[in-house]
Design a protein around this motif. Sequence first.
Motif, PDB file in Angstrom:
ATOM      1  N   ALA A  58     -37.745 -20.697   3.586  1.00 57.31           N
ATOM      2  CA  ALA A  58     -37.662 -20.715   5.043  1.00 57.31           C
ATOM      3  C   ALA A  58     -36.384 -20.080   5.569  1.00 57.31           C
ATOM      4  N   PHE A  59     -35.411 -19.814   4.730  1.00 54.15           N
ATOM      5  CA  PHE A  59     -34.149 -19.232   5.160  1.00 54.15           C
ATOM      6  C   PHE A  59     -34.144 -17.713   5.055  1.00 54.15           C
ATOM      7  N   GLY A  60     -35.284 -17.098   4.730  1.00 57.66           N
ATOM      8  CA  GLY A  60     -35.386 -15.646   4.658  1.00 57.66           C
ATOM      9  C   GLY A  60     -35.168 -15.082   3.277  1.00 57.66           C
ATOM     10  N   GLY A  61     -34.943 -15.896   2.297  1.00 60.55           N
ATOM     11  CA  GLY A  61     -34.744 -15.415   0.935  1.00 60.55           C
ATOM     12  C   GLY A  61     -36.066 -15.249   0.213  1.00 60.55           C
ATOM     13  N   TRP A  62     -36.117 -14.291  -0.702  1.00 53.93           N
ATOM     14  CA  TRP A  62     -37.331 -14.068  -1.478  1.00 53.93           C
ATOM     15  C   TRP A  62     -36.951 -13.508  -2.835  1.00 53.93           C
ATOM     16  N   SER A  63     -37.844 -13.632  -3.788  1.00 48.51           N
ATOM     17  CA  SER A  63     -37.652 -13.034  -5.107  1.00 48.51           C
ATOM     18  C   SER A  63     -39.007 -12.722  -5.712  1.00 48.51           C
ATOM     19  N   HIS A  64     -39.027 -11.724  -6.575  1.00 52.59           N
ATOM     20  CA  HIS A  64     -40.258 -11.330  -7.256  1.00 52.59           C
ATOM     21  C   HIS A  64     -39.909 -10.923  -8.675  1.00 52.59           C
ATOM     22  N   THR A  65     -40.661 -11.403  -9.631  1.00 47.94           N
ATOM     23  CA  THR A  65     -40.529 -11.011 -11.025  1.00 47.94           C
ATOM     24  C   THR A  65     -41.860 -10.458 -11.467  1.00 47.94           C
TER      25      THR A  65
END
Length: 117
Positions: A58-65
């Motif tokens: 919800a804070f705008g952070g994202w990650s993808h592996t």
Amino acid sequence: MTNAKALLPLLAAWLITAGFHAPAAAWASANRFGGHSYGGFGSATHDNRWGGSTSANAFGGWSHTNAYGGHSEGVAGYGAVHTTAGGFSTYRPPAYGYGGYAPYHAPVAVPYYHAGC
């Protein structure tokens, strides 16, 4: 018998209030292709059937592996970094119209031997 009649309204009130509760904040879902998604408390994650995973909060952070070992992560307004399975990283600034920087890999020590030693 008068004691049972006095307890009946209290028991009914307790059962009614026990039936009302807040909805669950966590959730999960599977799809027919072998992946599944889950989340709660301001975050969500999706895992695909090949081993890749994507998460956001919800804070705008994202990650993808991805399934091959590459990894990307970022925060809205701060840019993103992609790292390949081989360790090369590329930074993408947040401003539109600017290209990402060239791939960066940490320097390696190269042995040097002077002739005449």
